[in-house]
Design a protein around this motif. Structure first.
Motif, PDB file in Angstrom:
ATOM      1  N   LEU A 241       0.832  -1.190   0.000  1.00 50.35           N
ATOM      2  CA  LEU A 241       0.000   0.000   0.000  1.00 50.35           C
ATOM      3  C   LEU A 241       0.875   1.251   0.000  1.00 50.35           C
ATOM      4  CD1 LEU A 241      -2.713  -0.914   2.677  1.00 50.35           C
ATOM      5  CD2 LEU A 241      -2.630  -1.505   0.250  1.00 50.35           C
ATOM      6  N   SER A 242       0.416   2.257  -0.715  1.00 43.94           N
ATOM      7  CA  SER A 242       1.110   3.536  -0.734  1.00 43.94           C
ATOM      8  C   SER A 242       0.161   4.652  -0.349  1.00 43.94           C
ATOM      9  CB  SER A 242       1.686   3.819  -2.129  1.00 43.94           C
ATOM     10  OG  SER A 242       2.685   2.894  -2.461  1.00 43.94           O
ATOM     11  N   CYS A 243       0.708   5.692   0.231  1.00 46.24           N
ATOM     12  CA  CYS A 243      -0.060   6.876   0.599  1.00 46.24           C
ATOM     13  C   CYS A 243       0.780   8.084   0.204  1.00 46.24           C
ATOM     14  CB  CYS A 243      -0.351   6.873   2.089  1.00 46.24           C
ATOM     15  SG  CYS A 243      -1.127   8.386   2.712  1.00 46.24           S
ATOM     16  N   ILE A 244       0.242   8.873  -0.713  1.00 46.39           N
ATOM     17  CA  ILE A 244       0.959  10.063  -1.169  1.00 46.39           C
ATOM     18  C   ILE A 244       0.328  11.293  -0.524  1.00 46.39           C
ATOM     19  CG2 ILE A 244       1.584  11.477  -3.151  1.00 46.39           C
ATOM     20  CD1 ILE A 244       1.655   8.951  -4.814  1.00 46.39           C
ATOM     21  N   ALA A 245       1.186  12.124   0.044  1.00 44.08           N
ATOM     22  CA  ALA A 245       0.715  13.318   0.743  1.00 44.08           C
ATOM     23  C   ALA A 245       1.018  14.571  -0.073  1.00 44.08           C
ATOM     24  CB  ALA A 245       1.392  13.419   2.102  1.00 44.08           C
ATOM     25  N   SER A 246       0.103  15.518   0.010  1.00 47.15           N
ATOM     26  CA  SER A 246       0.325  16.798  -0.661  1.00 47.15           C
ATOM     27  C   SER A 246       1.141  17.706   0.243  1.00 47.15           C
ATOM     28  CB  SER A 246      -1.016  17.458  -0.964  1.00 47.15           C
ATOM     29  OG  SER A 246      -1.676  17.764   0.254  1.00 47.15           O
ATOM     30  N   GLY A 247       1.658  18.768  -0.318  1.00 46.23           N
ATOM     31  CA  GLY A 247       2.349  19.758   0.494  1.00 46.23           C
ATOM     32  C   GLY A 247       3.834  19.516   0.611  1.00 46.23           C
ATOM     33  N   ARG A 248       4.509  20.474   1.218  1.00 45.14           N
ATOM     34  CA  ARG A 248       5.963  20.430   1.310  1.00 45.14           C
ATOM     35  C   ARG A 248       6.465  20.172   2.717  1.00 45.14           C
ATOM     36  NH1 ARG A 248       7.314  26.115  -1.374  1.00 45.14           N
ATOM     37  NH2 ARG A 248       5.533  26.679  -0.063  1.00 45.14           N
ATOM     38  N   THR A 249       5.548  19.812   3.647  1.00 46.38           N
ATOM     39  CA  THR A 249       5.960  19.625   5.039  1.00 46.38           C
ATOM     40  C   THR A 249       5.715  18.205   5.518  1.00 46.38           C
ATOM     41  OG1 THR A 249       3.780  20.375   5.793  1.00 46.38           O
ATOM     42  CG2 THR A 249       5.527  22.045   5.591  1.00 46.38           C
ATOM     43  N   PHE A 250       5.732  17.252   4.615  1.00 48.36           N
ATOM     44  CA  PHE A 250       5.436  15.853   4.965  1.00 48.36           C
ATOM     45  C   PHE A 250       6.327  15.362   6.088  1.00 48.36           C
ATOM     46  CE2 PHE A 250       3.883  11.685   4.360  1.00 48.36           C
ATOM     47  CZ  PHE A 250       4.949  10.796   4.329  1.00 48.36           C
ATOM     48  N   SER A 251       7.568  15.757   6.098  1.00 54.61           N
ATOM     49  CA  SER A 251       8.514  15.271   7.096  1.00 54.61           C
ATOM     50  C   SER A 251       8.179  15.741   8.510  1.00 54.61           C
ATOM     51  CB  SER A 251       9.931  15.729   6.731  1.00 54.61           C
ATOM     52  OG  SER A 251      10.000  17.148   6.729  1.00 54.61           O
ATOM     53  N   ARG A 252       7.275  16.684   8.640  1.00 47.69           N
ATOM     54  CA  ARG A 252       6.897  17.183   9.968  1.00 47.69           C
ATOM     55  C   ARG A 252       5.728  16.415  10.565  1.00 47.69           C
ATOM     56  NH1 ARG A 252       5.947  23.441   9.173  1.00 47.69           N
ATOM     57  NH2 ARG A 252       5.469  23.256  11.392  1.00 47.69           N
ATOM     58  N   TYR A 253       5.155  15.489   9.793  1.00 48.60           N
ATOM     59  CA  TYR A 253       3.965  14.782  10.236  1.00 48.60           C
ATOM     60  C   TYR A 253       4.279  13.388  10.772  1.00 48.60           C
ATOM     61  CZ  TYR A 253       0.875  18.239   8.139  1.00 48.60           C
ATOM     62  OH  TYR A 253       0.209  19.397   7.842  1.00 48.60           O
ATOM     63  N   ALA A 254       3.679  13.078  11.933  1.00 47.77           N
ATOM     64  CA  ALA A 254       3.640  11.688  12.379  1.00 47.77           C
ATOM     65  C   ALA A 254       2.647  10.955  11.479  1.00 47.77           C
ATOM     66  CB  ALA A 254       3.190  11.620  13.828  1.00 47.77           C
ATOM     67  N   MET A 255       3.001   9.762  11.057  1.00 46.47           N
ATOM     68  CA  MET A 255       2.172   9.020  10.104  1.00 46.47           C
ATOM     69  C   MET A 255       1.818   7.642  10.638  1.00 46.47           C
ATOM     70  SD  MET A 255       1.895  11.112   7.551  1.00 46.47           S
ATOM     71  CE  MET A 255       1.111   9.989   6.392  1.00 46.47           C
ATOM     72  N   ALA A 256       0.687   7.125  10.174  1.00 45.05           N
ATOM     73  CA  ALA A 256       0.251   5.805  10.624  1.00 45.05           C
ATOM     74  C   ALA A 256      -0.694   5.183   9.601  1.00 45.05           C
ATOM     75  CB  ALA A 256      -0.442   5.915  11.978  1.00 45.05           C
ATOM     76  N   TRP A 257      -0.870   3.892   9.736  1.00 45.96           N
ATOM     77  CA  TRP A 257      -1.885   3.130   9.004  1.00 45.96           C
ATOM     78  C   TRP A 257      -2.887   2.578  10.012  1.00 45.96           C
ATOM     79  CZ3 TRP A 257      -2.358   2.990   3.821  1.00 45.96           C
ATOM     80  CH2 TRP A 257      -1.242   3.305   3.040  1.00 45.96           C
ATOM     81  N   PHE A 258      -4.155   2.682   9.661  1.00 44.79           N
ATOM     82  CA  PHE A 258      -5.243   2.076  10.411  1.00 44.79           C
ATOM     83  C   PHE A 258      -6.058   1.219   9.447  1.00 44.79           C
ATOM     84  CE2 PHE A 258      -5.415   4.185  14.609  1.00 44.79           C
ATOM     85  CZ  PHE A 258      -4.441   5.168  14.418  1.00 44.79           C
ATOM     86  N   ARG A 259      -6.905   0.381   9.983  1.00 48.97           N
ATOM     87  CA  ARG A 259      -7.799  -0.399   9.145  1.00 48.97           C
ATOM     88  C   ARG A 259      -9.141  -0.566   9.841  1.00 48.97           C
ATOM     89  NH1 ARG A 259      -4.770  -6.328   9.511  1.00 48.97           N
ATOM     90  NH2 ARG A 259      -5.356  -6.814  11.673  1.00 48.97           N
TER      91      ARG A 259
END
Length: 125
Positions: free
Chosen positions: A20-38
């Motif tokens: 699975l892939s998730c593409i994020a918009s914007g230029r500050t992706f590295s500042r976000y905590a990220m996770a997968w849920f189901r």
């Protein structure tokens, strides 16, 4: 706020793999905590995996530990979930989630502000 778009779901036999892939918009992706849920039908949304902002630290639900791998590429604004040895009980809609202020690895869906639309994963027995 960041916009998230998941892809890569599908139908696979038990024991198979999906990425699975998730593409994020914007230029500050590295500042976000990220996770997968189901979320499976008639069940609550549940934590699957999370990753720190740098990508160095990862966190997993016990049910997927050793089978799933979460990773991120901050240069490409991409979050990935490699799923191996899939089981029928992994069948669910998978969502990526992001938050600017969440503690890395938090398993609470309420801690994440931004969500993708979800991608369906179906594992047949």
């Amino acid at each position: 706020q960041v916009q998230l778009v998941e892809s890569g779901g599908g139908l696979v036999q038990a024991g198979g793999s999906l990425r699975l892939s998730c593409i994020a918009s914007g230029r500050t992706f590295s500042r976000y905590a990220m996770a997968w849920f189901r979320q499976a039908p008639e069940k609550e949304r549940e934590f699957v995996a999370a990753i720190s902002k740098t990508g160095i630290t990862t966190y997993y639900a016990d049910s997927v530990k050793g089978r799933f791998t979460i990773s991120r590429d901050n240069a490409k604004n991409t979050l990935t979930l490699q799923m191996n040895s899939l089981k029928p009980e992994d069948t669910a809609v998978y969502y990526c989630a992001a938050d600017l202020f969440a503690v890395a690895g938090t398993k609470l869906s309420s801690d994440y502000h931004d969500w993708g639309q979800g991608t369906q994963v179906t594992v047949s027995s």
